[in-house]
Every structure is written in structure tokens, then in C-alpha cells.
Motif scaffolding. Sequence first.
Motif, PDB file in Angstrom:
ATOM      1  N   THR A 100      -7.348   2.010  -0.369  1.00 49.63           N
ATOM      2  CA  THR A 100      -8.460   1.792   0.137  1.00 49.63           C
ATOM      3  C   THR A 100      -9.310   2.622  -0.767  1.00 49.63           C
ATOM      4  OG1 THR A 100      -8.545   3.630   1.914  1.00 49.63           O
ATOM      5  CG2 THR A 100      -7.095   1.384   2.425  1.00 49.63           C
ATOM      6  N   THR A 101     -10.814   3.081   0.003  1.00 48.16           N
ATOM      7  CA  THR A 101     -11.676   3.867  -0.855  1.00 48.16           C
ATOM      8  C   THR A 101     -11.631   5.218  -0.201  1.00 48.16           C
ATOM      9  OG1 THR A 101     -13.388   2.818   0.573  1.00 48.16           O
ATOM     10  CG2 THR A 101     -12.950   1.856  -1.570  1.00 48.16           C
TER      11      THR A 101
ATOM     12  N   ARG B 288      -4.983  11.811  -3.380  1.00 44.24           N
ATOM     13  CA  ARG B 288      -4.492  10.361  -3.136  1.00 44.24           C
ATOM     14  C   ARG B 288      -5.616   9.494  -3.244  1.00 44.24           C
ATOM     15  NH1 ARG B 288       1.410   8.936  -0.471  1.00 44.24           N
ATOM     16  NH2 ARG B 288       2.684  10.447  -1.466  1.00 44.24           N
ATOM     17  N   GLY B 289      -5.658   8.360  -3.820  1.00 41.93           N
ATOM     18  CA  GLY B 289      -6.824   7.468  -3.572  1.00 41.93           C
ATOM     19  C   GLY B 289      -8.155   7.932  -4.335  1.00 41.93           C
ATOM     20  N   CYS B 290      -9.042   7.083  -4.232  1.00 45.08           N
ATOM     21  CA  CYS B 290     -10.361   7.074  -5.232  1.00 45.08           C
ATOM     22  C   CYS B 290     -11.416   6.512  -4.272  1.00 45.08           C
ATOM     23  CB  CYS B 290     -10.249   6.547  -6.466  1.00 45.08           C
ATOM     24  SG  CYS B 290     -11.650   6.456  -7.415  1.00 45.08           S
TER      25      CYS B 290
ATOM     26  N   ARG C  17     -14.533  -6.946   2.568  1.00 42.61           N
ATOM     27  CA  ARG C  17     -13.474  -7.850   2.173  1.00 42.61           C
ATOM     28  C   ARG C  17     -11.940  -7.323   2.511  1.00 42.61           C
ATOM     29  NH1 ARG C  17      -9.981  -8.547  -2.117  1.00 42.61           N
ATOM     30  NH2 ARG C  17     -10.848  -6.997  -3.319  1.00 42.61           N
ATOM     31  N   LEU C  18     -11.937  -6.044   2.095  1.00 41.38           N
ATOM     32  CA  LEU C  18     -10.631  -5.636   2.366  1.00 41.38           C
ATOM     33  C   LEU C  18     -10.196  -5.168   3.769  1.00 41.38           C
ATOM     34  CD1 LEU C  18     -10.479  -2.781  -0.601  1.00 41.38           C
ATOM     35  CD2 LEU C  18      -9.224  -4.829  -0.347  1.00 41.38           C
ATOM     36  N   ALA C  19     -11.466  -4.938   4.653  1.00 39.86           N
ATOM     37  CA  ALA C  19     -11.177  -4.796   5.951  1.00 39.86           C
ATOM     38  C   ALA C  19     -10.634  -6.249   6.788  1.00 39.86           C
ATOM     39  CB  ALA C  19     -12.725  -4.636   6.703  1.00 39.86           C
TER      40      ALA C  19
ATOM     41  N   GLY D 274       1.056  -1.066  -0.016  1.00 34.55           N
ATOM     42  CA  GLY D 274      -0.018   0.058  -0.125  1.00 34.55           C
ATOM     43  C   GLY D 274       0.866   1.190  -0.041  1.00 34.55           C
ATOM     44  N   GLU D 275       0.258   2.254   0.583  1.00 28.45           N
ATOM     45  CA  GLU D 275       1.165   3.604   0.625  1.00 28.45           C
ATOM     46  C   GLU D 275       2.392   3.261   1.574  1.00 28.45           C
ATOM     47  OE1 GLU D 275      -0.664   8.073   1.151  1.00 28.45           O
ATOM     48  OE2 GLU D 275      -0.926   6.670   3.216  1.00 28.45           O
TER      49      GLU D 275
END
Length: 597
Positions: free
Chosen positions: A266-267, A250-252, A581-583, A158-159
Motif C-alpha cells: 500500500t502507500t 516498511r513501505g513507501c 484502484r487498490l481499495a 502482501g506483507e
Amino acid sequence: MSAQAPVGQRAPETGGRAGAARPTVCLVRPAAVESLRLSTSSVTPPLGLAYIAASLEQAGTRVVVVDAVAEAPKQTTRYLQGFLIGLTPAAVVERIPAAARTVGVSVGFTHEWPAASQLIAELKAARPDVTIVVGGEHVSAMPEFSLATSLADVLVLGEGEETAVELIATLERTSGDERARQAALPTIDGIAWRDRDGSLVVNRRRARTQDVDSIPRPAWHLFDIAAYNAHRYVGGMWSEHITIPLLATRGCPYQCTYCSSPNMWTTRWLPRDPAAVVDEIEHLVRAYGARNFPFHDLTAILRKDWIVAFCTELLRRELDITWQLPSGTRAEAVDAEVADLLRRSGMVAMAYAPEAASETTRRLVKKRMATDALMASIDAATDAGLNVSVFFVIGFPHETAAERAENLALLDELAARGVTDVSVTFYLALPGTELFLSLYDAGAIRIDRDWFRHVPEGLGFVPRLTFGDAGRWRLAREKLRIFLRFYRQRRRALRQAIGGLRGTRHTSKLQTATRSALSLAWRELSCRFRAPWMSRADERELLAGWDDIFRDIRRARLDLDVTPAAPLDTTTLADTNVTTRLAADHGAPRKLSPVRP
């Protein structure tokens, strides 16, 4: 003007604590992959690596960069698909400083992984004393697989800025004490690593940095910006001015099923202070003479107040620059007021990514973009005189021929509304995406040579793999039909594309893409008469068993309840929430039994 390094030279080391005792880290940008396709260059100055370098320098680390692309921009080697640009692995290894105890390797794209694993193997053979750390989007999507198929010691997921700083400090503190190191690594969020018995350990993900304005600016003084510009490795529409990429946000916040952004970022969408972004632009203008800035943001324009503040600040400073949004943006915030500000502040090219005309297709891939809003925004942008591109993706697993046919009517409307260019990508089954997991669990994907080859062919002329109701040649014909349908109505763009072969100022992406395609065709052809990166037999040996390795990892993750089983029917993904799912995936530390590459 302040005293800065000239373009293309490395400035004296800056930042951090002075003194000979500072740890030395060598960051490596490996050779990049290119292949014949109709697109602007995918090879650009390594923005992510420059951010990591800056954070390490600020923390007091001495950073040395080995940039395989910038140090050998004309050198090409035939690859499993297309060719590699840059130094060979042996040449990279030769350039690693003797003082370096840690080597960081950046791998952004999945199709680069076989070459990266070979580089890591050669580096480990030559320098068994160094700790090899690998970061980037690919290893973040496939951490256990990346450890199992390489000799990497640690992955940054990730970041990476905060994680890299903590990791390097830990490696230095525990240098020479393996027991202390093995005790310390489990405490670092955001890494995966190999313990003493060979088990694959994935720690929980590090929380995203909330104060994005605290992240140091990219350390471009460590990179040869001149080399990238001289060989047109800059991305976006070509400019005769010095070009340096930028990141304003950063991100979306969205959950598109074909996109790896939720897994990587992440979102959460986090914008920088608009004035801070302009500060960086002004610094790059004064320090490097840069005048053109492609924004590499996933979703730059999301809030109207932010983009208005940014454009207003640019206009106030009268910097006389151009900037682009080559990766696509949202439609909702771009109205007539914003479009006028974009043009007056130097914006020359922007893109929208509806991906499909079919509302059904958009709903199934969770592309939250309404046609009415898209058209209103396009009207505002073209009325303001902006160069506008629209992106399509064809070949989604659930997409029907009737849904793809809807693209043709939309093309007519886009041409009538003044859109300058269209781009068509074949659907790519990228790791770290919801669609990938569903297709893999359904048996539609194997981690093999063809899978790695299909990624760079997304913008090519014939897809390597297909996953829906249409075969390779049918999708190729449909892609050609889209281009012909649109550009027959934009004959001026075709004339511009031909003129762009000679000119230095481009006014459409088609000009840049046409010139790039001809250059790529020549370089790919010339590579066929030279030795490949490895023999076909060695290639088969390298990749043999990789699918079995990933299948075993996938099964183990399911057994550990790290991730739920993916639905085999890809249409049901539209009703799922990827954050659930990501959690589970990001929040649960795990340890898998040793797997041999």
C-alpha cells in the motif's frame, strides 16, 4: 558475548512452545536467476523469508529451511534468460523433511516464476500430501494467474508475517478434514487459494501491521550467511566484512506508476523505532560478526527526525560498522547536518533515484522529486564524503527522445557535483504496476517467453522489449552514451573499477558492478555448454496459453468490478490516484471459475 551459532551454521531451534507435537513447516528459497548485466548482485540472503521464519517460530512452529542458493552456490543451470544459481528442483524436493505438512515457497521476482512453477509441480508430484503455500511480490501482483499456472494450494499476498502465522495454524487445526479447511480458508485475510472445484478464490487483503516493532527479527540462524558472503551474494557495494541485509522501515508513501510497491505494501510508510534497529545491528555484530549492512528499504530516509535519531544512536554505541542504502532514497531529509551524521555513523554508500532529468517524465510517472531539492541533497552528501549513486530509467512508454536527451546535461552536473556512480535501467513492465495494466490492456504486452526474459535484462546492455518511441538498439546506444558521458568525467572511477577486480575493499558501486559483470559473463558462457533447465520444446509447452490465461483473468476481474479498466494513454496515469484502484482490488473478495494451467 552471548552464546550464538557461528556464521554459516544453523543454531538450535528457538522461540515458540517446546514439544514434539509442534507442526513442521519447510520454507524454500528456490534457485535464483542471474544474467549478464552491469550491476551489483541481485542475489542476496532472503530477508523476507527470514522474517516469515521468525514469526512462525515465535508462534510455536518448527521451521526447516531449504535454501537452494546457499546449499549449492556454485551450481548453475541455463535458464530461459541467464542462468539459475542453486539446487535443481529435484534436489530441493529430496531435502523436504518427511514430517513437513506444509511447504512455503518464496518468489520475489517475476522472471523466477516459470522456474518456481516447475519446482512446485515436481514437489506436488513427489509429495501430494503437503500443502504448498507461495508468497512474495510476484504472486501478490498476479494472484489468480499464479494459481492458474501452478499447482500451488494457497498464496500469501502482501506483507506476510501475520497471514502466514494464521494460515499455518488453520492448516494444522483442519488437517485431515477437508470440509473444515474449505470453511476456514475464506476467513483468513491476505490469501488466495483453490477451492475443491478448482475455482480461484482471492480473499480481501490483510491490513498492514501497524506495530512494526512487534515483528520478530529475521531468523538468520536458519540460513547459511557464510555461504552468501563467500560467493558475494550480498547486494550493494562489496565489503570484505560479513554482510547481512536489514530493513529499518516498511513501505513507501509514493505512487510511482512503474513501481509495484503500492500493490505490495500500500502507500503507507512505517518506520521502526531507531533504537530497535540499532539493537538488531548490535545483535548481528555480536552473534555473526557482521560489520556491513545494506538496507533493503524502499524509502529509508523520509523524516529527518528519524534518521538523526538513528545515526545518533549508532554513534553512541560505537559499533564500528558500515551501512549502505543501495536502493535509493528521498532527497528532502538529507541536508548538511544529516549528511555529516550519515558519514560519521558508518554510512559508506547511498543512492538517489530521480529516474529522469526531464521534469515532464518525472511528472508522468508520479516521481515526486524536484531537481533543486535533489541537487541540494547531493551537494550535502558529496561534501560529507559519501559515495553517491544516481539511478536513471530510460524507455518509459510516453518518454520522447527530447526528454531522454535531457539526461546528458544532468549527467554533467552530477559529475561536477562529485557523484560517484550512475546506474541506468531499461523500463520494465512489471506486474502490479499502473503502467503494466495500461500497456497490457492496450495490447503492448503478452505474457510470454520474451516478457519473462525482459525483466532480468533491465540492467543488461540491450533491452529485450521496448514500449515507447525507441527500439531496442537505439535504447542500447543511449544507455552506452550515458555511461560514456558520465565516466569520461570520472576517470578516477574507471581506474578504481579496474583496481577493484583484485582488491577486497570497494569504494564505488562501479567496482562491484564491473567485477560482478565479468563473473556473470563467464558463468553465463559456461552454462551454454550444459543442459538447460528444460528443453526448448518443454519450455514452449509450459508457457503456452499463459497469455490467454491472464487475458481471461483480466476480463473476469473487470466484469466483477474488482478493478477499473486501465487508461490506454499512459500519460493520463499522472492524474490518477492508485489508492482508489487498490481499495477495490484489495478490499473485495472474489471467486473466478476454474482455469487449467
